[in-house]
Enzyme design. Structure first.
Site, PDB file in Angstrom:
ATOM      1  N   ASP A 228       0.698  -1.259   0.033  1.00  0.00           N
ATOM      2  CA  ASP A 228      -0.059  -0.072   0.085  1.00  0.00           C
ATOM      3  C   ASP A 228       0.962   1.196   0.045  1.00  0.00           C
ATOM      4  OD1 ASP A 228      -1.686   2.038   0.478  1.00  0.00           O
ATOM      5  OD2 ASP A 228      -2.952   1.062   2.018  1.00  0.00           O
ATOM      6  N   HIS A 229       0.933   1.965  -1.123  1.00  0.00           N
ATOM      7  CA  HIS A 229       1.746   2.901  -1.271  1.00  0.00           C
ATOM      8  C   HIS A 229       1.598   4.440  -0.266  1.00  0.00           C
ATOM      9  CE1 HIS A 229       5.301   4.573  -2.879  1.00  0.00           C
ATOM     10  NE2 HIS A 229       4.806   4.789  -4.154  1.00  0.00           N
ATOM     11  N   ARG A 230       0.331   4.247   0.295  1.00  0.00           N
ATOM     12  CA  ARG A 230       0.031   5.325   1.287  1.00  0.00           C
ATOM     13  C   ARG A 230       0.733   5.285   2.576  1.00  0.00           C
ATOM     14  NH1 ARG A 230      -6.443   4.234   1.802  1.00  0.00           N
ATOM     15  NH2 ARG A 230      -5.396   2.262   2.144  1.00  0.00           N
TER      16      ARG A 230
END
Length: 486
Positions: A455-457
């Protein structure tokens, strides 16, 4: 107090509101004991056996197999004091959608309904309860008798050849075949008996296949899963002749299509994957690793006397590598919660497993605290439970990080979708012999490819790369990594 009690479908936990009656393990007139399994119910997460809350004699079954029932709805009536004298002979009137009896008017007049709430301790379906007690779904304590039940599902079609290396046989494991046992009979159009086990009849119903038109290939002429699947694909000749008609290449009818209802585990998986794919911004990185030393370390481990009865597979080392890498990069083991990121100090390690009912992801609770031997035993238990179809909803909830073992299918790697609420998932590919530059020379080495989706968040490129690199370093030389990292 009435001696006839009606048992409602209990709260199955994890927010589940309904279940499908898979198999009745008892019939009207049977004498049952306290905590004896009476019905197998499939929820959106797993198949669960529900035990009897009372001992007594079955008076009525309210829903046939294949029916979806809401939590709190009556499913069975039990005479808790059959020795007190007859009430009225149990009704044998067939239900509209199956061969199950409905309760008589006299029986229903004195029925006491069991409350739907308060039967299940949250999250403890078949698991340990606080204080060391053994939790059961309903009833008053651990089972004290031997359950009487029908045989489970039979074999499944052979899967594709496995790769040269045994990865632990988690993803793709199928239930072990059991001898075919004829189920209650129905009649075909010619008036003859048709033998089919309840799971086969359920499959036929799901695929829209009329069992009365089939010729069974199993013992005593019973219809098997393969017979139904062949019929669904148009490969089986029906009992009555059909006149062939010429059609153009572009005008195929529905007789060459099959419609599979989306429900249960597959429905939940579809909803979860869609939500995850369009909520969490996925990034996937790949790393190819020489695991020759890891495979040799496994062989040495298998040779140790205390490990000879333990299942040792490459998946064990991959799991250990992930757990150690999490210690070095704890942010990977976290959840996006809108206004905050929740970093978990425990790792509930999920192992994706393909089953007959669809993809499930049971997890090993607090796996980071386990020794290598304890981790191996936990993986073995997880596999065996998944193969038997007995994974409980509690075992599939609360996961924090997942491994999907696509290597058992002979696949090099993939771009897996994150389970909802998790920030990373690792795809472990097939281990193959390949030419590899080792110490300045091209040699044949054992190589695998890892794929990490995150998850790039939460995880930026640097963190994801370091985490994947540490896993690769461990697999390249696990003994050296253990000495350096622990």
């Amino acid at each position: 107090m009435s001696r006839i009690k009606t048992f409602n479908l209990p709260d199955l936990g994890e927010g589940l509101t309904e279940g499908e009656i898979l198999t009745w393990l008892v019939k009207v007139g049977d004498t049952i004991e306290l905590n004896q399994p009476i019905v197998e119910v499939e929820t959106a997460k797993a198949a669960v056996e529900i035990p009897a809350k009372w001992a007594g004699q079955v008076q009525a079954i309210h829903h046939p197999e294949g029916t979806t029932v809401e939590v709190g709805a009556p499913i069975i009536a039990i005479d808790t004091d059959p020795g007190a004298g007859p009430l009225e002979a149990p009704s044998t009137t067939a239900a509209p959608s199956g061969d199950l009896p409905t309760p008589s008017a006299a029986s229903l007049a004195a029925v006491e309904v069991a409350p739907a709430e308060g039967m299940v301790e949250p999250g403890l379906i078949g698991g340990p309860a606080p204080g060391g007690r053994t939790a059961v779904l309903v009833g008053y304590g651990p089972r004290t008798t031997t359950a009487k039940r029908r045989p489970r599902k039979g074999g499944v079609p052979a899967q594709t050849p496995a790769p040269a290396v045994d990865h632990g046989v988690v993803a793709g494991d199928k239930p072990t075949p059991t001898p075919a046992v004829p189920a209650p009979q129905v009649h075909d159009r010619r008036g003859g008996a048709v033998l089919a086990k309840p799971p086969v009849r359920k499959l036929a119903k799901d695929l829209g296949v009329d069992l009365a038109t089939l010729t069974g290939s199993g013992p005593l002429g019973s219809i098997t899963r393969e017979d139904v699947q062949q019929a669904a694909s148009g490969a089986t000749v029906v009992a009555e002749p059909v006149t062939a008609t010429a059609t153009s290449a572009a005008s195929f009818g529905t007789d060459r299509e099959q419609r599979i209802p989306v429900k249960g585990v597959r429905k939940l998986t579809a909803e979860n994957m869609s939500r995850s794919a369009f909520t969490a911004p996925h990034v996937t990185e790949f790393l190819t690793v020489d695991v020759t030393r890891a495979m040799k370390a496994l062989e040495r481990l298998r040779g140790r006397r205390e490990w000879r009865d333990v299942r040792v597979s490459p998946l064990l080392l991959v799991a250990k590598a992930v757990l150690l890498a999490v210690q070095r990069h704890p942010m990977v083991n976290s959840t996006w919660a809108g206004d905050e990121i929740v970093v978990k100090e425990y790792v509930n390690l999920g192992i994706a497993a393909a089953t007959e009912r669809g993809l499930i992801v049971p997890n090993i609770k607090d796996a980071g605290r386990l020794s290598l031997r304890e981790l191996a035993d936990s993986l073995t238990d997880l596999v065996q439970t998944a193969k038997s179809g007995r994974t409980s909803p509690a075992d599939m909830s609360g996961g924090t990080l997942t491994i999907t073992n696509v290597g058992v299918f002979g696949v090099d790697t993939g771009t897996p979708i994150l389970p909802p609420g998790e920030s990373a998932i690792l795809a472990f590919g097939a281990v193959r012999e390949m030419p590899w530059v080792h110490k300045g020379k091209v040699k044949v080495r054992q190589v695998t490819t890892l794929g990490l989706s995150f998850d790039h968040r939460i995880i930026d490129g640097e963190l994801g790369s370091k985490f994947l690199r540490d896993i690769g370093d461990f697999l390249a030389d696990p003994e050296a990594a253990l000495l350096a990292w622990t």
